[in-house]
Design a protein around this motif. Sequence first.
Motif, PDB file in Angstrom:
ATOM      1  N   CYS A   1       5.583   3.787  23.491  1.00 64.16           N
ATOM      2  CA  CYS A   1       6.864   4.536  23.491  1.00 64.16           C
ATOM      3  C   CYS A   1       7.883   4.279  22.423  1.00 64.16           C
ATOM      4  O   CYS A   1       8.326   3.168  22.298  1.00 64.16           O
TER       5      CYS A   1
ATOM      6  N   ASP B   1      11.931   4.942  21.174  1.00 65.47           N
ATOM      7  CA  ASP B   1      13.132   5.220  21.477  1.00 65.47           C
ATOM      8  C   ASP B   1      13.724   5.601  20.208  1.00 65.47           C
ATOM      9  O   ASP B   1      14.040   4.519  19.476  1.00 65.47           O
TER      10      ASP B   1
ATOM     11  N   LYS C   1      19.451  11.495  21.476  1.00 65.68           N
ATOM     12  CA  LYS C   1      18.356  10.348  21.684  1.00 65.68           C
ATOM     13  C   LYS C   1      17.161  11.160  22.258  1.00 65.68           C
ATOM     14  O   LYS C   1      17.060  12.256  22.803  1.00 65.68           O
TER      15      LYS C   1
ATOM     16  N   LYS D   1      12.896  10.184  23.404  1.00 62.83           N
ATOM     17  CA  LYS D   1      11.952   9.227  23.673  1.00 62.83           C
ATOM     18  C   LYS D   1      10.437   9.952  23.366  1.00 62.83           C
ATOM     19  O   LYS D   1      10.087  11.157  23.813  1.00 62.83           O
TER      20      LYS D   1
END
Length: 184
Positions: free
Chosen positions: A148, A150, A166, A168
């Motif tokens: 993953c 970020d 933001k 993910k």
Amino acid sequence: MAAKRILFKLACFLLSACLVSIASTVKTSAEQAFLNAEYLIATSPLPDIERVRFQDGKYQRGSSIFEEGFLTASLERLESTNLNNDGLQDVVAVVASSTGGSAAWISLSGLLGGSKNPTLLEPVFLGDRVVVNNISIARSSRGSAEVCLDMLVHGPKDAQCCPTKKEKRCFTVAENRWIPRRAK
């Protein structure tokens, strides 16, 4: 006596700071091999994929941005892990590439099979001038890894230089390529 003790403590502090600095710059042979390996990277015009060999995490083809075919690339982030549960250290790589303009094509790439005889993973284009802040790796119950990222990506009002949204994004590996997964 107190002055000697203070000088001794200061000398120990400075020596330990130097040792920490030296230790943090020493790379293992595997890390050095990963910085000098071949990777597949996403380049412009998309969806071009090129095979490039990095030297200390950098690559350049051509000497001027005005040359036909000019390309620079850098390994922005590397994480070693066992992606496919085969017992070998694999690499997750975030690569930035540019053909000389203001764009910085960011892609997720990697290697399977360790540093001796790696298999190149097909890259995934992440965006132009996006920022990968963190890579996290979790294991499923079957042992395969989920990677993953970020990230900061461009929101509707962001300038191209400065993503603020933001996000993910998660991926697994299958058949030598990254498979997008829904972020948790």
